[in-house]
Scaffold this active site. Structure first.
Site, short mmCIF file in Angstrom:
data_model
loop_
_atom_site.label_atom_id
_atom_site.label_comp_id
_atom_site.label_asym_id
_atom_site.label_seq_id
_atom_site.Cartn_x
_atom_site.Cartn_y
_atom_site.Cartn_z
N ILE A 60 0.83 -1.20 0.00
CA ILE A 60 0.00 0.00 0.00
C ILE A 60 0.87 1.25 0.00
O ILE A 60 1.98 1.25 0.54
CB ILE A 60 -0.96 -0.02 1.22
CG1 ILE A 60 -2.10 0.98 1.06
CG2 ILE A 60 -0.21 0.16 2.54
CD1 ILE A 60 -3.25 0.75 2.05
N CYS A 61 0.37 2.30 -0.64
CA CYS A 61 1.00 3.62 -0.60
C CYS A 61 -0.13 4.64 -0.46
O CYS A 61 -1.19 4.32 0.08
CB CYS A 61 1.88 3.88 -1.82
SG CYS A 61 0.99 4.02 -3.39
N ARG A 62 0.05 5.85 -0.92
CA ARG A 62 -1.01 6.86 -0.77
C ARG A 62 -2.19 6.58 -1.69
O ARG A 62 -3.34 6.58 -1.27
CB ARG A 62 -0.44 8.25 -1.05
CG ARG A 62 -1.46 9.36 -0.88
CD ARG A 62 -0.79 10.73 -1.02
NE ARG A 62 -1.74 11.78 -0.74
CZ ARG A 62 -2.40 12.44 -1.69
NH1 ARG A 62 -2.21 12.15 -2.96
NH2 ARG A 62 -3.25 13.40 -1.36
N MET A 88 -3.87 4.30 0.73
CA MET A 88 -4.31 4.80 2.04
C MET A 88 -5.45 5.79 1.93
O MET A 88 -6.24 5.95 2.86
CB MET A 88 -3.13 5.44 2.79
CG MET A 88 -2.13 4.45 3.34
SD MET A 88 -2.82 3.30 4.57
CE MET A 88 -3.27 4.41 5.91
#
Length: 109
Positions: A60-62, A88
Site C-alpha cells: 500500500i502507498c497513498r 491509504m
C-alpha cells in the site's frame, strides 16, 4: 498487476506500506510494516524476515502508484504480492483505522 480492494482486506492480513517517512508519521494502518520505496531494495531483507512465508503481501502507498511498482517487483521475485487499489486514501475513506506511532488518530498525508 494483481490488485485487491481495501474492503477485501481482513484484520491480520500482512500489509507493507511503502510511503515515505513523513507520510508514515502522519498516519498509517496499525500493524503495517513500513519500508519506504526509496529504501526498498536496500531494506528488502526486512520484508523477507517479517512477511509470512506462506502468506500474501499486500502493498500500500497513498494512492496505488508506488505500491504497484513494489508489488510488481515482489511478484518478479516470486513473492505472492498484490497492490492495494486506491491506497491509504481509500483505506481512510472506507473508515479503516489510521494511527500514528504513538497510537493516536492519524491522517493520510
Amino acid at each position: 498487476m494483481p490488485t485487491v480492494e481495501v474492503t477485501d482486506l481482513k484484520d491480520g492480513d500482512f500489509l507493507l506500506d511503502v510511503r515515505e517517512d513523513d507520510e508514515w508519521r502522519a498516519g498509517h494502518a496499525e500493524g503495517a510494516l513500513h519500508i519506504p520505496i526509496s529504501e526498498f531494495v536496500a531494506r528488502y531483507g526486512e520484508l523477507t524476515e517479517a512477511a509470512p512465508q506462506d502468506g500474501r503481501v499486500h502493498v500500500i502507498c497513498r494512492s496505488g502508484g508506488r505500491s504497484a511498482q513494489v508489488a510488481m517487483y515482489l511478484v518478479q521475485q516470486g513473492v505472492d504480492a498484490v497492490n492495494v487499489d486506491g491506497g491509504m486514501q481509500v483505506w481512510a475513506a472506507a473508515g479503516r483505522s489510521v494511527v500514528t506511532d504513538e497510537g493516536q488518530q492519524g491522517f493520510v498525508l
